[in-house]
Each structure stands twice: as C-alpha cells, then as structure tokens.
Design a protein around this motif. Structure first.
Motif, PDB file in Angstrom:
ATOM      1  N   HIS A  60     -21.306  45.518 -37.733  1.00  0.00           N
ATOM      2  CA  HIS A  60     -22.674  45.017 -37.102  1.00  0.00           C
ATOM      3  C   HIS A  60     -22.608  46.265 -36.066  1.00  0.00           C
ATOM      4  CE1 HIS A  60     -25.292  42.813 -34.880  1.00  0.00           C
ATOM      5  NE2 HIS A  60     -24.451  42.239 -33.892  1.00  0.00           N
ATOM      6  N   ARG A  61     -21.501  46.210 -35.088  1.00  0.00           N
ATOM      7  CA  ARG A  61     -21.912  47.212 -33.999  1.00  0.00           C
ATOM      8  C   ARG A  61     -21.501  48.498 -34.693  1.00  0.00           C
ATOM      9  NH1 ARG A  61     -15.674  46.580 -31.112  1.00  0.00           N
ATOM     10  NH2 ARG A  61     -15.296  47.257 -33.219  1.00  0.00           N
ATOM     11  N   GLU A  62     -21.644  48.845 -35.476  1.00  0.00           N
ATOM     12  CA  GLU A  62     -22.539  49.876 -35.923  1.00  0.00           C
ATOM     13  C   GLU A  62     -24.007  50.298 -36.414  1.00  0.00           C
ATOM     14  OE1 GLU A  62     -19.375  51.672 -39.691  1.00  0.00           O
ATOM     15  OE2 GLU A  62     -17.785  51.755 -37.736  1.00  0.00           O
ATOM     16  N   GLN A  68     -30.076  51.986 -31.697  1.00  0.00           N
ATOM     17  CA  GLN A  68     -29.742  52.806 -30.609  1.00  0.00           C
ATOM     18  C   GLN A  68     -30.695  53.962 -30.990  1.00  0.00           C
ATOM     19  OE1 GLN A  68     -30.143  50.863 -27.525  1.00  0.00           O
ATOM     20  NE2 GLN A  68     -30.080  48.947 -28.724  1.00  0.00           N
ATOM     21  N   GLU A  69     -29.755  54.882 -31.547  1.00  0.00           N
ATOM     22  CA  GLU A  69     -29.980  56.553 -31.540  1.00  0.00           C
ATOM     23  C   GLU A  69     -31.409  56.719 -32.798  1.00  0.00           C
ATOM     24  OE1 GLU A  69     -26.980  57.549 -34.349  1.00  0.00           O
ATOM     25  OE2 GLU A  69     -25.155  57.968 -32.725  1.00  0.00           O
TER      26      GLU A  69
END
Length: 74
Positions: A60-62, A68-69
């Motif tokens: 999930h964080r990835e 975001q990128e």
C-alpha cells in the motif's frame, strides 16, 4: 485465524509462563523460564501471524509513493 483469537491465546500462554516462572527456585531461573518459554515463542508467533498484514501495508505504501510520483505538480 482471526487476530483476536491469537491475542487471547498468547495472553493465556503468557499467564501460564508467569505462573511457571514464579515457581522457580531463583530469580534468574524464573526470568529465563519466562523469556525462553513465554517471550520468545510469543514474539515468533506474532511475527509470523502479522507477516501478511505487514506485506499488505508495504504494498500500500509503495502504491501511494507511485501515485505521488505520477501526480503532476501544480
């Protein structure tokens, strides 16, 4: 196995190991009994039982980092 059941079993196991450690003849023997029969096994069980959750959280964080990128800056 649901997380609540694992926690209840671990609390019961820690209770038993505290009682066994309290019957040891010396303080050092009681501490070692608690750590070796209670602490280490419970830590291992929790580590392996939560590995799936940790894996999901990492994914999930990835995904959030990738989003975001990709997001254009305003």
């Amino acid at each position: 196995m649901p997380a609540m059941i694992i926690h209840i079993v671990l609390i019961g196991w820690l209770y038993v190991t505290v009682l066994v450690a309290a019957t040891e003849t010396s303080l050092i023997a009681g501490i070692l009994t608690f750590i070796l029969y209670g602490g280490i096994p419970c830590c291992l069980i929790l580590y392996f039982a939560t590995s799936k959750t940790r894996r999901r959280y990492r994914a999930h964080r990835e995904r959030l980092a990738e989003q975001q990128e990709r997001r254009p800056e305003a």
